[in-house]
Scaffold this motif. Structure first.
Motif, PDB file in Angstrom:
ATOM      1  N   LEU A   1       4.909  23.939   5.018  1.00  0.00           N
ATOM      2  CA  LEU A   1       5.130  23.776   3.587  1.00  0.00           C
ATOM      3  C   LEU A   1       6.032  24.876   3.045  1.00  0.00           C
ATOM      4  CD1 LEU A   1       3.126  21.577   4.023  1.00  0.00           C
ATOM      5  CD2 LEU A   1       1.907  22.257   1.973  1.00  0.00           C
TER       6      LEU A   1
ATOM      7  N   ARG B   1      -0.216  12.708  -1.208  1.00  0.00           N
ATOM      8  CA  ARG B   1      -1.610  12.481  -0.810  1.00  0.00           C
ATOM      9  C   ARG B   1      -2.082  11.079  -1.199  1.00  0.00           C
ATOM     10  NH1 ARG B   1      -3.622  18.313  -2.856  1.00  0.00           N
ATOM     11  NH2 ARG B   1      -3.972  19.271  -0.818  1.00  0.00           N
TER      12      ARG B   1
ATOM     13  N   LEU C   1      -1.534  23.173  13.033  1.00  0.00           N
ATOM     14  CA  LEU C   1      -0.307  22.393  12.876  1.00  0.00           C
ATOM     15  C   LEU C   1      -0.513  20.932  13.261  1.00  0.00           C
ATOM     16  CD1 LEU C   1       2.245  24.932  14.427  1.00  0.00           C
ATOM     17  CD2 LEU C   1       1.614  24.629  12.015  1.00  0.00           C
TER      18      LEU C   1
ATOM     19  N   LEU D   1      -3.044   7.229  -1.632  1.00  0.00           N
ATOM     20  CA  LEU D   1      -3.566   6.156  -0.789  1.00  0.00           C
ATOM     21  C   LEU D   1      -4.036   5.094  -1.768  1.00  0.00           C
ATOM     22  CD1 LEU D   1      -4.172   5.100   1.987  1.00  0.00           C
ATOM     23  CD2 LEU D   1      -6.324   6.327   1.965  1.00  0.00           C
ATOM     24  N   GLU D   2      -3.117   4.192  -2.138  1.00  0.00           N
ATOM     25  CA  GLU D   2      -3.461   3.232  -3.182  1.00  0.00           C
ATOM     26  C   GLU D   2      -2.737   1.899  -2.995  1.00  0.00           C
ATOM     27  OE1 GLU D   2      -2.207   5.364  -6.684  1.00  0.00           O
ATOM     28  OE2 GLU D   2      -0.133   4.707  -6.460  1.00  0.00           O
ATOM     29  N   ILE D   3      -3.407   0.860  -3.439  1.00  0.00           N
ATOM     30  CA  ILE D   3      -2.755  -0.449  -3.459  1.00  0.00           C
ATOM     31  C   ILE D   3      -1.820  -0.456  -4.655  1.00  0.00           C
ATOM     32  CG2 ILE D   3      -3.089  -2.934  -3.738  1.00  0.00           C
ATOM     33  CD1 ILE D   3      -5.730  -2.714  -2.342  1.00  0.00           C
TER      34      ILE D   3
ATOM     35  N   LEU E   1       0.846  12.982   3.628  1.00  0.00           N
ATOM     36  CA  LEU E   1      -0.256  13.903   3.911  1.00  0.00           C
ATOM     37  C   LEU E   1      -1.620  13.241   3.642  1.00  0.00           C
ATOM     38  CD1 LEU E   1      -0.259  16.826   4.971  1.00  0.00           C
ATOM     39  CD2 LEU E   1      -0.552  17.619   2.637  1.00  0.00           C
ATOM     40  N   ALA E   2      -1.633  11.914   3.586  1.00  0.00           N
ATOM     41  CA  ALA E   2      -2.890  11.217   3.324  1.00  0.00           C
ATOM     42  C   ALA E   2      -3.779  11.171   4.565  1.00  0.00           C
ATOM     43  CB  ALA E   2      -2.613   9.797   2.814  1.00  0.00           C
ATOM     44  N   GLY E   3      -3.206  11.493   5.713  1.00  0.00           N
ATOM     45  CA  GLY E   3      -4.003  11.512   6.936  1.00  0.00           C
ATOM     46  C   GLY E   3      -4.323  10.123   7.468  1.00  0.00           C
TER      47      GLY E   3
ATOM     48  N   ILE F   1       1.264  21.041  -4.123  1.00  0.00           N
ATOM     49  CA  ILE F   1       1.636  19.670  -3.783  1.00  0.00           C
ATOM     50  C   ILE F   1       1.738  18.811  -5.033  1.00  0.00           C
ATOM     51  CG2 ILE F   1       0.843  17.583  -2.581  1.00  0.00           C
ATOM     52  CD1 ILE F   1      -0.231  19.462  -0.413  1.00  0.00           C
TER      53      ILE F   1
ATOM     54  N   ARG G   1      -2.095  -0.929  -8.582  1.00  0.00           N
ATOM     55  CA  ARG G   1      -2.396   0.507  -8.639  1.00  0.00           C
ATOM     56  C   ARG G   1      -3.890   0.800  -8.615  1.00  0.00           C
ATOM     57  NH1 ARG G   1       2.296   3.928  -9.870  1.00  0.00           N
ATOM     58  NH2 ARG G   1       0.843   5.551  -9.300  1.00  0.00           N
ATOM     59  N   ALA G   2      -4.487   0.625  -7.463  1.00  0.00           N
ATOM     60  CA  ALA G   2      -5.914   0.918  -7.298  1.00  0.00           C
ATOM     61  C   ALA G   2      -6.100   1.850  -6.109  1.00  0.00           C
ATOM     62  CB  ALA G   2      -6.687  -0.389  -7.087  1.00  0.00           C
ATOM     63  N   GLY G   3      -6.728   2.991  -6.344  1.00  0.00           N
ATOM     64  CA  GLY G   3      -6.975   3.956  -5.275  1.00  0.00           C
ATOM     65  C   GLY G   3      -7.939   3.386  -4.248  1.00  0.00           C
ATOM     66  N   VAL G   4      -7.549   3.486  -2.981  1.00  0.00           N
ATOM     67  CA  VAL G   4      -8.366   2.918  -1.908  1.00  0.00           C
ATOM     68  C   VAL G   4      -9.720   3.622  -1.820  1.00  0.00           C
ATOM     69  CG1 VAL G   4      -8.479   2.598   0.606  1.00  0.00           C
ATOM     70  CG2 VAL G   4      -6.347   2.135  -0.620  1.00  0.00           C
TER      71      VAL G   4
ATOM     72  N   ASP H   1       1.408  28.102   7.368  1.00  0.00           N
ATOM     73  CA  ASP H   1       2.463  27.081   7.349  1.00  0.00           C
ATOM     74  C   ASP H   1       1.934  25.814   6.706  1.00  0.00           C
ATOM     75  OD1 ASP H   1       4.650  28.346   8.384  1.00  0.00           O
ATOM     76  OD2 ASP H   1       4.374  27.621  10.440  1.00  0.00           O
ATOM     77  N   VAL H   2       0.697  25.460   7.043  1.00  0.00           N
ATOM     78  CA  VAL H   2       0.114  24.211   6.554  1.00  0.00           C
ATOM     79  C   VAL H   2      -0.422  24.377   5.129  1.00  0.00           C
ATOM     80  CG1 VAL H   2      -1.646  22.455   6.972  1.00  0.00           C
ATOM     81  CG2 VAL H   2      -0.489  23.537   8.901  1.00  0.00           C
TER      82      VAL H   2
ATOM     83  N   PRO I   1      -0.060  27.439   2.489  1.00  0.00           N
ATOM     84  CA  PRO I   1       0.357  28.798   2.135  1.00  0.00           C
ATOM     85  C   PRO I   1      -0.736  29.541   1.358  1.00  0.00           C
ATOM     86  CG  PRO I   1       2.136  27.246   1.712  1.00  0.00           C
ATOM     87  CD  PRO I   1       0.930  26.433   2.083  1.00  0.00           C
TER      88      PRO I   1
ATOM     89  N   ASN J   1       3.732  19.929   8.248  1.00  0.00           N
ATOM     90  CA  ASN J   1       2.918  21.078   8.646  1.00  0.00           C
ATOM     91  C   ASN J   1       3.685  22.382   8.503  1.00  0.00           C
ATOM     92  OD1 ASN J   1       4.624  20.916  10.803  1.00  0.00           O
ATOM     93  ND2 ASN J   1       3.036  20.475  12.325  1.00  0.00           N
TER      94      ASN J   1
ATOM     95  N   PRO K   1      -2.676  18.813   9.821  1.00  0.00           N
ATOM     96  CA  PRO K   1      -2.255  19.334   8.506  1.00  0.00           C
ATOM     97  C   PRO K   1      -3.081  18.800   7.336  1.00  0.00           C
ATOM     98  CG  PRO K   1      -0.607  17.820   9.399  1.00  0.00           C
ATOM     99  CD  PRO K   1      -1.586  18.086  10.502  1.00  0.00           C
ATOM    100  N   THR K   2      -3.500  17.526   7.402  1.00  0.00           N
ATOM    101  CA  THR K   2      -4.229  16.969   6.255  1.00  0.00           C
ATOM    102  C   THR K   2      -5.559  17.684   6.060  1.00  0.00           C
ATOM    103  OG1 THR K   2      -3.172  14.828   6.601  1.00  0.00           O
ATOM    104  CG2 THR K   2      -5.153  14.841   5.249  1.00  0.00           C
TER     105      THR K   2
ATOM    106  N   GLY L   1       3.198  25.824  -1.669  1.00  0.00           N
ATOM    107  CA  GLY L   1       1.926  25.156  -1.385  1.00  0.00           C
ATOM    108  C   GLY L   1       1.456  24.212  -2.471  1.00  0.00           C
TER     109      GLY L   1
ATOM    110  N   LEU M   1       0.833  -1.194   0.000  1.00  0.00           N
ATOM    111  CA  LEU M   1       0.000   0.000   0.000  1.00  0.00           C
ATOM    112  C   LEU M   1       0.871   1.249   0.000  1.00  0.00           C
ATOM    113  CD1 LEU M   1      -3.121   0.699   0.441  1.00  0.00           C
ATOM    114  CD2 LEU M   1      -2.475   1.112   2.818  1.00  0.00           C
ATOM    115  N   ARG M   2       0.633   2.132  -0.951  1.00  0.00           N
ATOM    116  CA  ARG M   2       1.368   3.418  -0.975  1.00  0.00           C
ATOM    117  C   ARG M   2       0.564   4.445  -0.190  1.00  0.00           C
ATOM    118  NH1 ARG M   2       4.571   5.265  -5.064  1.00  0.00           N
ATOM    119  NH2 ARG M   2       3.012   6.800  -5.641  1.00  0.00           N
TER     120      ARG M   2
END
Ligand SMILES: [Zn+2]
Lengths: 115, 231
Positions: free
Chosen positions: A88, A104, B152, A106-108, A36-38, A100, B9-12, B188-189, B191, A86, B155-156, A98, A31-32
Motif C-alpha cells: 500500500l 473492499r 504478503l 462486495l455488493e450486487i 481487497l474483498a478477499g 483505503i 446495490r445490496a451488500g452481500v 506493506d500490507v 502501513p 499487498n 493482504p485482506t 494506508g 456483482l462488484r
C-alpha cells in the motif's frame, strides 16, 4: 472456502430482488468485488452455479465487476491505486498510503431480468 | 416481456453486518471489550489465549472466551483450565465464525459482568476476514515459523486487523527469522500497524501485550463516554 457461504448469500439476495421485480427470468447478476474483498473469483463462480441451480437464477451469469483498490496519498493529495494490493504505497511518490477509499466492496450492483 | 438491467446495490454481507452492529451495541452497553483473534492453524493462538486468560484472572479482571473449532473441542478444554468461562462454537466444517454464531453462544455468559470477551476464530487467514463479529479489536497472529512474507500472501486478513502479534518469538533465532523483514511485510500490507512480539511458552512480551489490551480498552471506554458502564 467462504465462497460457498457468499454464493448462498448472493443467491438469497438476488432471489429477493427478482421476486420484488416480478422477474420471470434472471439472465445475470452483476456483482462488484473489490480487489481487497478477499474473494476468489473462480471459487465464487463454481459456488454460484451450485447455489443457483433449481432456482429462478439457474443458468444465470454471475458477472464480476472488479473494483480496483484506491488509497489516499497524503503527499500527492490524491486518490491513487497501488501497483499491488499487498504494497500500500503511492505509485507516484512511493509514500505509504494506508487510508483505503475503495476496494473492499462486495455488493450486487444490478440484475439483468426479464420482467 | 422485456429484458432490462435493474440497479440493486445490496451488500452481500448485509445480514452478517447487521447482526454484528447489534452485537457491537450490546457489547458497548455492557462495557465488555471484545477481541477477535485470527491466524493460521498452528500459530499458538490457544497458548497465548490460555496465558492471557490466566494472567487477567489473577489480576481480578473478568474475562470469558468463545472458541471457534472445526470439530474437536480440544482448544476449549485447554482454555477452560484457566478457570474462566469458555464456550466452544462448533462450526461444523465451516472455515470462519459469523456474527449470528457469536449471538447464539453469548447466552451462556453474563456479558454485563465481563471486562473482556475473547473470540478465538477458526484457524484460517482467508475466510474470517470478511466477517465482522462486533469486535472492538481484531488481532492477527503470525508465528516466526511461518516466514517473514506470510502477511504478503494474506493482504485482506492483515489489512482488516488492528494489531499484529508475532508469536513464538523465542524460536526466532532457530528459524533465522528476519524481524525487520517481517515488520516491513506487515507494514506493506497495512502501513503503521502496531506490532507486538510474544512467546507464550517463555512468557516473553506478555506484559506489553496485556498492557496494550488494557490501554485499548481504556481508550474504547473513553470513546463510549461517561454513560458507559463497567468503568
Ligand atoms: Zn503520492
Amino acid at each position: 472456502m467462504h465462497e460457498i457461504d457468499l454464493a448462498q448469500d448472493i443467491v438469497n439476495l438476488a432471489l429477493e430482488q427478482a421476486s420484488r421485480l416480478r422477474a420471470t427470468r434472471v439472465l445475470a447478476v452483476n456483482l462488484r468485488v473489490g480487489q481487497l474483498a478477499g474473494v476468489e473469483a473462480g471459487a465464487l463462480h463454481a459456488a454460484y452455479r451450485e447455489a443457483s441451480a433449481r432456482t429462478v437464477l439457474a443458468g444465470s451469469r454471475l458477472a464480476i465487476i472488479d473494483v480496483p483498490l484506491v488509497v489516499w496519498c497524503a503527499v500527492c493529495l490524491a486518490e491513487v491505486t497501488p501497483v499491488r494490493i499487498n504494497r500500500l504505497r503511492c505509485p507516484r511518490c512511493d509514500t505509504a498510503a494506508g487510508e483505503i477509499r475503495r476496494g473492499r466492496e462486495l455488493e450486487i450492483a444490478a440484475l439483468e431480468v426479464d420482467a | 416481456m422485456t429484458t432490462r438491467i435493474v440497479e440493486v446495490r445490496a451488500g452481500v454481507l448485509r445480514r452478517n453486518d447487521e447482526v454484528a452492529r447489534a452485537l457491537r451495541r450490546e457489547f458497548e452497553a455492557a462495557g465488555v471489550f471484545v477481541v477477535n483473534l485470527v491466524s493460521s492453524p498452528g500459530t499458538g493462538k490457544t497458548s497465548l489465549l490460555q496465558l492471557t486468560l490466566s494472567r487477567l484472572r489473577e489480576s481480578g479482571i473478568r474475562t470469558a472466551a468463545l472458541v471457534g473449532d472445526l470439530e474437536t473441542d480440544n482448544d476449549a478444554r485447554r482454555l477452560a483450565e484457566s478457570g474462566v468461562p469458555v464456550k466452544q462454537i462448533n462450526t461444523h466444517g465451516r472455515c470462519h465464525l459469523e456474527a449470528d454464531m457469536i449471538g447464539t453462544h453469548l447466552a451462556s455468559f453474563d456479558v454485563a459482568a465481563l471486562d473482556y470477551l475473547f473470540i478465538e476464530n477458526v484457524g484460517n487467514l482467508v475466510c474470517p476476514a470478511s466477517y465482522d463479529l462486533g469486535e472492538a479489536l481484531r488481532v492477527v497472529l503470525l508465528s516466526v515459523t511461518e516466514g517473514e512474507d506470510k502477511p504478503l500472501k494474506y493482504p485482506t486478513m492483515v489489512n482488516s486487523s488492528d494489531l499484529a502479534v508475532i508469536t513464538k518469538i523465542d524460536l526466532a533465532a532457530v528459524c533465522e527469522f528476519d524481524r525487520a523483514a517481517a515488520h516491513a511485510a506487515i507494514h506493506d500490507v497495512r502501513p503503521a500497524m502496531p506490532i507486538l512480539e510474544v512467546s507464550a511458552r517463555r512468557g516473553i512480551g506478555i506484559d506489553p501485550w496485556l498492557a496494550s489490551l488494557a490501554e485499548r480498552r481504556e481508550a474504547w471506554l473513553d470513546r463510549l463516554g461517561p454513560a458507559a458502564p463497567g468503568t
